[in-house]
Design a protein around this motif. Structure first.
Motif, PDB file in Angstrom:
ATOM      1  N   GLY A  67      21.895  39.080  48.333  1.00 46.85           N
ATOM      2  CA  GLY A  67      21.882  40.417  47.762  1.00 46.85           C
ATOM      3  C   GLY A  67      21.143  40.488  46.441  1.00 46.85           C
ATOM      4  N   ALA A  68      21.406  39.521  45.561  1.00 49.29           N
ATOM      5  CA  ALA A  68      20.726  39.524  44.258  1.00 49.29           C
ATOM      6  C   ALA A  68      19.218  39.396  44.437  1.00 49.29           C
ATOM      7  CB  ALA A  68      21.267  38.393  43.394  1.00 49.29           C
ATOM      8  N   LEU A  69      18.783  38.526  45.353  1.00 51.85           N
ATOM      9  CA  LEU A  69      17.349  38.369  45.602  1.00 51.85           C
ATOM     10  C   LEU A  69      16.723  39.658  46.117  1.00 51.85           C
ATOM     11  CD1 LEU A  69      17.401  34.851  47.276  1.00 51.85           C
ATOM     12  CD2 LEU A  69      16.458  35.403  45.029  1.00 51.85           C
ATOM     13  N   ALA A  70      17.501  40.409  46.909  1.00 47.19           N
ATOM     14  CA  ALA A  70      16.988  41.657  47.485  1.00 47.19           C
ATOM     15  C   ALA A  70      17.128  42.847  46.546  1.00 47.19           C
ATOM     16  CB  ALA A  70      17.701  41.951  48.799  1.00 47.19           C
ATOM     17  N   GLY A  71      17.687  42.631  45.358  1.00 47.19           N
ATOM     18  CA  GLY A  71      17.813  43.709  44.384  1.00 47.19           C
ATOM     19  C   GLY A  71      19.104  44.482  44.445  1.00 47.19           C
ATOM     20  N   ALA A  72      20.096  44.025  45.234  1.00 44.90           N
ATOM     21  CA  ALA A  72      21.387  44.713  45.309  1.00 44.90           C
ATOM     22  C   ALA A  72      22.216  44.365  44.081  1.00 44.90           C
ATOM     23  CB  ALA A  72      22.123  44.314  46.578  1.00 44.90           C
ATOM     24  N   ARG A  87      16.490  29.521  46.059  1.00 43.98           N
ATOM     25  CA  ARG A  87      15.551  30.604  45.727  1.00 43.98           C
ATOM     26  C   ARG A  87      16.029  31.358  44.487  1.00 43.98           C
ATOM     27  NH1 ARG A  87      13.178  33.846  44.017  1.00 43.98           N
ATOM     28  NH2 ARG A  87      11.882  35.528  44.873  1.00 43.98           N
ATOM     29  N   PHE A  88      17.338  31.554  44.340  1.00 47.16           N
ATOM     30  CA  PHE A  88      17.913  32.200  43.153  1.00 47.16           C
ATOM     31  C   PHE A  88      17.617  31.383  41.900  1.00 47.16           C
ATOM     32  CE2 PHE A  88      21.339  33.101  40.165  1.00 47.16           C
ATOM     33  CZ  PHE A  88      21.461  34.473  40.230  1.00 47.16           C
ATOM     34  N   LEU A  89      17.648  30.057  42.025  1.00 46.00           N
ATOM     35  CA  LEU A  89      17.394  29.190  40.877  1.00 46.00           C
ATOM     36  C   LEU A  89      15.990  29.376  40.308  1.00 46.00           C
ATOM     37  CD1 LEU A  89      18.961  25.763  41.976  1.00 46.00           C
ATOM     38  CD2 LEU A  89      19.962  27.509  40.491  1.00 46.00           C
ATOM     39  N   LEU A  90      15.067  29.843  41.119  1.00 43.68           N
ATOM     40  CA  LEU A  90      13.707  30.044  40.644  1.00 43.68           C
ATOM     41  C   LEU A  90      13.614  31.177  39.639  1.00 43.68           C
ATOM     42  CD1 LEU A  90      11.709  29.472  43.951  1.00 43.68           C
ATOM     43  CD2 LEU A  90      12.228  27.840  42.115  1.00 43.68           C
ATOM     44  N   GLY A  91      14.640  32.041  39.579  1.00 41.68           N
ATOM     45  CA  GLY A  91      14.768  32.956  38.458  1.00 41.68           C
ATOM     46  C   GLY A  91      14.189  34.342  38.603  1.00 41.68           C
ATOM     47  N   TYR A  92      13.817  34.743  39.800  1.00 45.01           N
ATOM     48  CA  TYR A  92      13.282  36.094  39.963  1.00 45.01           C
ATOM     49  C   TYR A  92      13.638  36.619  41.354  1.00 45.01           C
ATOM     50  CZ  TYR A  92       9.620  33.357  42.255  1.00 45.01           C
ATOM     51  OH  TYR A  92       8.942  32.483  43.056  1.00 45.01           O
ATOM     52  N   ASP A 115      13.076  39.368  44.681  1.00 49.66           N
ATOM     53  CA  ASP A 115      11.923  39.640  45.539  1.00 49.66           C
ATOM     54  C   ASP A 115      10.948  40.638  44.921  1.00 49.66           C
ATOM     55  OD1 ASP A 115      12.970  37.913  47.397  1.00 49.66           O
ATOM     56  OD2 ASP A 115      13.759  39.480  48.722  1.00 49.66           O
ATOM     57  N   ASP A 116      11.472  41.533  44.067  1.00 49.50           N
ATOM     58  CA  ASP A 116      10.590  42.510  43.422  1.00 49.50           C
ATOM     59  C   ASP A 116      10.090  42.038  42.062  1.00 49.50           C
ATOM     60  OD1 ASP A 116      12.822  42.704  41.824  1.00 49.50           O
ATOM     61  OD2 ASP A 116      13.227  44.821  42.264  1.00 49.50           O
ATOM     62  N   GLY A 117      10.358  40.776  41.718  1.00 49.27           N
ATOM     63  CA  GLY A 117       9.851  40.207  40.474  1.00 49.27           C
ATOM     64  C   GLY A 117      10.778  40.313  39.291  1.00 49.27           C
ATOM     65  N   ARG A 118      11.867  41.041  39.424  1.00 51.43           N
ATOM     66  CA  ARG A 118      12.802  41.163  38.301  1.00 51.43           C
ATOM     67  C   ARG A 118      13.471  39.820  38.014  1.00 51.43           C
ATOM     68  NH1 ARG A 118      16.529  46.247  39.741  1.00 51.43           N
ATOM     69  NH2 ARG A 118      16.165  45.437  41.854  1.00 51.43           N
ATOM     70  N   PRO A 119      13.741  39.521  36.723  1.00 51.40           N
ATOM     71  CA  PRO A 119      14.352  38.226  36.387  1.00 51.40           C
ATOM     72  C   PRO A 119      15.801  38.155  36.843  1.00 51.40           C
ATOM     73  CG  PRO A 119      14.164  39.603  34.425  1.00 51.40           C
ATOM     74  CD  PRO A 119      13.426  40.315  35.518  1.00 51.40           C
ATOM     75  N   GLU A 124      10.647  32.717  50.289  1.00 53.91           N
ATOM     76  CA  GLU A 124       9.562  32.768  49.309  1.00 53.91           C
ATOM     77  C   GLU A 124       8.398  33.617  49.814  1.00 53.91           C
ATOM     78  OE1 GLU A 124       8.462  30.508  45.913  1.00 53.91           O
ATOM     79  OE2 GLU A 124       9.841  32.206  46.084  1.00 53.91           O
ATOM     80  N   ARG A 125       8.038  33.473  51.066  1.00 54.89           N
ATOM     81  CA  ARG A 125       6.863  34.170  51.591  1.00 54.89           C
ATOM     82  C   ARG A 125       7.131  35.629  51.921  1.00 54.89           C
ATOM     83  NH1 ARG A 125       4.497  29.683  55.932  1.00 54.89           N
ATOM     84  NH2 ARG A 125       3.763  28.162  54.376  1.00 54.89           N
ATOM     85  N   HIS A 126       8.313  35.894  52.472  1.00 57.57           N
ATOM     86  CA  HIS A 126       8.554  37.211  53.059  1.00 57.57           C
ATOM     87  C   HIS A 126       9.669  38.004  52.377  1.00 57.57           C
ATOM     88  CE1 HIS A 126       5.935  35.640  56.117  1.00 57.57           C
ATOM     89  NE2 HIS A 126       6.805  34.709  56.477  1.00 57.57           N
ATOM     90  N   GLY A 127      10.522  37.368  51.587  1.00 55.52           N
ATOM     91  CA  GLY A 127      11.635  38.066  50.965  1.00 55.52           C
ATOM     92  C   GLY A 127      12.844  38.124  51.873  1.00 55.52           C
ATOM     93  N   VAL A 128      13.956  38.589  51.311  1.00 55.62           N
ATOM     94  CA  VAL A 128      15.233  38.586  52.022  1.00 55.62           C
ATOM     95  C   VAL A 128      15.213  39.509  53.227  1.00 55.62           C
ATOM     96  CG1 VAL A 128      17.670  39.252  51.839  1.00 55.62           C
ATOM     97  CG2 VAL A 128      16.607  37.858  50.046  1.00 55.62           C
ATOM     98  N   ARG A 129      14.740  40.728  53.045  1.00 51.08           N
ATOM     99  CA  ARG A 129      14.827  41.708  54.130  1.00 51.08           C
ATOM    100  C   ARG A 129      14.080  41.250  55.377  1.00 51.08           C
ATOM    101  NH1 ARG A 129      15.352  44.583  49.484  1.00 51.08           N
ATOM    102  NH2 ARG A 129      16.838  46.325  49.490  1.00 51.08           N
ATOM    103  N   ALA A 130      12.873  40.773  55.204  1.00 50.10           N
ATOM    104  CA  ALA A 130      12.092  40.315  56.360  1.00 50.10           C
ATOM    105  C   ALA A 130      12.678  39.050  56.961  1.00 50.10           C
ATOM    106  CB  ALA A 130      10.633  40.090  55.940  1.00 50.10           C
ATOM    107  N   THR A 131      13.193  38.178  56.109  1.00 55.84           N
ATOM    108  CA  THR A 131      13.804  36.935  56.607  1.00 55.84           C
ATOM    109  C   THR A 131      15.023  37.245  57.452  1.00 55.84           C
ATOM    110  OG1 THR A 131      12.991  35.656  54.710  1.00 55.84           O
ATOM    111  CG2 THR A 131      14.874  34.754  55.933  1.00 55.84           C
ATOM    112  N   LEU A 132      15.865  38.180  56.995  1.00 54.30           N
ATOM    113  CA  LEU A 132      17.040  38.547  57.766  1.00 54.30           C
ATOM    114  C   LEU A 132      16.638  39.237  59.070  1.00 54.30           C
ATOM    115  CD1 LEU A 132      19.407  39.926  54.975  1.00 54.30           C
ATOM    116  CD2 LEU A 132      19.550  37.714  56.123  1.00 54.30           C
ATOM    117  N   ALA A 133      15.616  40.056  59.025  1.00 55.92           N
ATOM    118  CA  ALA A 133      15.178  40.772  60.227  1.00 55.92           C
ATOM    119  C   ALA A 133      14.681  39.802  61.293  1.00 55.92           C
ATOM    120  CB  ALA A 133      14.085  41.768  59.874  1.00 55.92           C
ATOM    121  N   ASP A 134      14.089  38.681  60.852  1.00 57.60           N
ATOM    122  CA  ASP A 134      13.521  37.702  61.809  1.00 57.60           C
ATOM    123  C   ASP A 134      14.477  36.566  62.122  1.00 57.60           C
ATOM    124  OD1 ASP A 134      11.196  39.150  61.909  1.00 57.60           O
ATOM    125  OD2 ASP A 134      10.163  37.945  60.391  1.00 57.60           O
ATOM    126  N   ALA A 135      15.670  36.588  61.540  1.00 55.46           N
ATOM    127  CA  ALA A 135      16.608  35.465  61.708  1.00 55.46           C
ATOM    128  C   ALA A 135      17.042  35.365  63.169  1.00 55.46           C
ATOM    129  CB  ALA A 135      17.824  35.661  60.812  1.00 55.46           C
TER     130      ALA A 135
END
Length: 494
Positions: A311-316, A413-418, A420-424, A482-493
């Motif tokens: 959720g945090a990675l997706a901006g929730a 991915r969270f440890l990388l610090g940003y 999916d939309d680039g926010r820290p 990293e390549r596609h973000g959370v939403r696309a990754t979940l959609a293709d899971a």
């Protein structure tokens, strides 16, 4: 009801709506319990259960709440005669009630010797703890004591103790010297086999302190460490929390907290000095809390962490918002059904999939604004308790742990610090410096991130770190995130 700026306290109790008044009046029930960690969770959970137990069956079981470091809660409670309110946030509305279980409050950092004296008081027969996983200073994988200068000084010198283990063991030694009688130490933090871990901590501290064998045996003979499972979602208090309490009570409560309706406490019934009649509060008394601990750690806390990181990675901002992400519920259901359920034996009569559905319904409560970044804190301490045991048990049985690998990948991915939309994104973790150093030294690729962090034995035991299939699954998920973000990754899971 007209609002007033008057503070909650004994002088304003009569002005409260009758349904909001406490079951106990502070000062009328002598102290029998010391609680270390007088934060929001304790006040919404153990304090509520204890007030209900004493209100129903009596007993000298008032709680002295001890804050190890922060003075904010202690100051607020002291100014309110130890009264505070809990607002229960149900989807259909809120209800606020004042709790009077606290008989006093102390600040350990300001006067640790007074807290040691309190632990040695014969009237105190139970010590409960909610200090978070990191405060125990134990390796989350091996349960070995993490020894540093502060802990060594606490256990080998006469200076006032500064750490939770030091404070606790100094109190037990003083108690044994005073022949103050038996006592139960009750860990209410999310540690596997938390009772056994707490006893192991005491034993290791006594050895580090070089306590003579006879004295150590005297301490240990008088101490039990019942295992527990605790469960209630208690988000961080905000200005809105205090405003809601003020509207309900008609007075200001600067120690106001809010929580979900659900509350569960499973306790091993091993209290040599007696205990409150917690069964009257709905608590489950048992001979073995282990299956309940594993149920909660894996099917609730593990799913909570998964929701928070993705959720945090997706901006929730909140867990409820995260759960509304397309496809996330379906992925979490597969995690529960395909991996968590077969990884352990649940308590008798418990259906893990049904429990998982109940968990998802609780997470979806829109009134509980539990921030994803709050749940995401201390991942290096939480994942070894919440997620990696599921992986270890599955892999030992020759089964895939692919969905659990997604949770680990989301943390990396969270440890990388940003996002999916680039926010820290914040990294609030006791191993933050180690994690940053490992990431900086490794290759800046998904495989490099996995290699760097999997090398930290404080997080990943060697058998998991060297498991090629698990490592490949984590790397694959991290590459997708990293390549596609959370939403696309979940959609293709799949």
């Amino acid at each position: 009801m007209a609002l007033t700026t008057d503070r909650l306290g004994l002088a304003t109790l009569r002005r409260l709506p009758e349904a909001s008044r406490p079951l106990l009046r502070p000062g009328t029930v002598p102290a029998g319990i010391v609680h270390l960690g007088v934060g929001a969770f304790h006040r919404a959970h153990q304090a509520v259960h204890t007030e209900a137990a004493v209100g129903a069956a009596g007993g000298d079981w008032g709680i002295v709440g001890v804050a190890p470091r922060s003075t904010g809660v202690v100051d607020a409670l002291a100014a309110q005669d130890c009264l505070f309110s809990v607002t229960t946030l149900a989807p259909g509305g809120a209800a606020t009630r004042v709790v009077g279980a606290l008989a006093g409050v102390r600040h350990a950092a300001s006067d640790p010797d007074a807290v040691v004296g309190l632990l040695a008081d014969p009237a105190i027969r139970v010590v409960t703890l909610t200090v978070t996983e990191k405060a125990y200073r134990m390796d989350p994988v091996t349960a070995a004591l993490t020894v540093d200068a502060d802990l060594t000084a606490d256990l080998t010198t006469d200076r006032p103790p500064r750490t939770v283990p030091g404070l606790l063991v100094r109190g037990l030694l003083a108690r044994a010297a005073a022949d103050a009688g038996p006592i139960a130490l009750v860990c209410c933090d999310n540690l596997p086999a938390n009772g056994r871990r707490l006893r192991g901590l005491v034993e290791q501290c006594l050895a580090l302190a070089r306590v003579p064998d006879a004295s150590a045996e005297r301490v240990l003979t008088a101490v039990t460490c019942p295992g527990t499972m605790v469960d209630r979602i208690v988000p961080a208090s905000t200005g809105e929390t205090r405003d809601t309490a003020r509207r309900a009570l008609g007075v200001t409560d600067l120690a106001a907290i809010a929580a979900e309706p659900w509350s569960q406490w499973v306790i091993e019934d091993d209290f040599p000095g007696g205990r409150p009649a917690w069964e009257h509060s709905g608590a489950v008394l048992t001979d073995d809390a282990g299956p309940w601990e594993r149920l909660k750690l894996r099917a609730l806390n593990g799913v909570h962490s998964a929701t928070a990181y993705l959720g945090a990675l997706a901006g929730a901002e909140t867990v409820a918002e995260a759960l509304a992400l397309p496809h996330l519920e379906a992925v979490l259901r597969r995690l529960v059904a395909e991996e968590i359920t077969p990884s352990f034996t649940p308590p008798p009569g418990v259906d893990v999939s049904a429990y998982g559905e109940q968990v998802l319904a609780r997470f979806a409560n829109p009134a509980i604004r539990y921030r994803t970044t709050q749940v995401a804190m201390d991942g290096s301490q939480k994942l070894p308790q919440r997620v990696l045991p599921t992986v270890a048990d599955l892999r030992a049985a020759g089964r895939s742990a692919r969905w659990s690998a997604l949770v680990v990948a989301a943390w990396l991915r969270f440890l990388l610090g940003y996002a999916d939309d680039g926010r820290p994104l914040p990294l609030d973790d006791p191993l933050a410096d180690r994690l940053r150093a490992a990431l900086a030294a490794g290759a800046h690729t998904p495989a490099g991130v996995v290699e760097a962090v999997f090398a930290l034995r404080e997080v990943f035991p060697a058998d998991l770190a060297d498991d090629d299939e698990f490592r490949a699954d984590v790397t694959g998920w991290l590459t997708a995130l990293e390549r596609h973000g959370v939403r696309a990754t979940l959609a293709d899971a799949r």
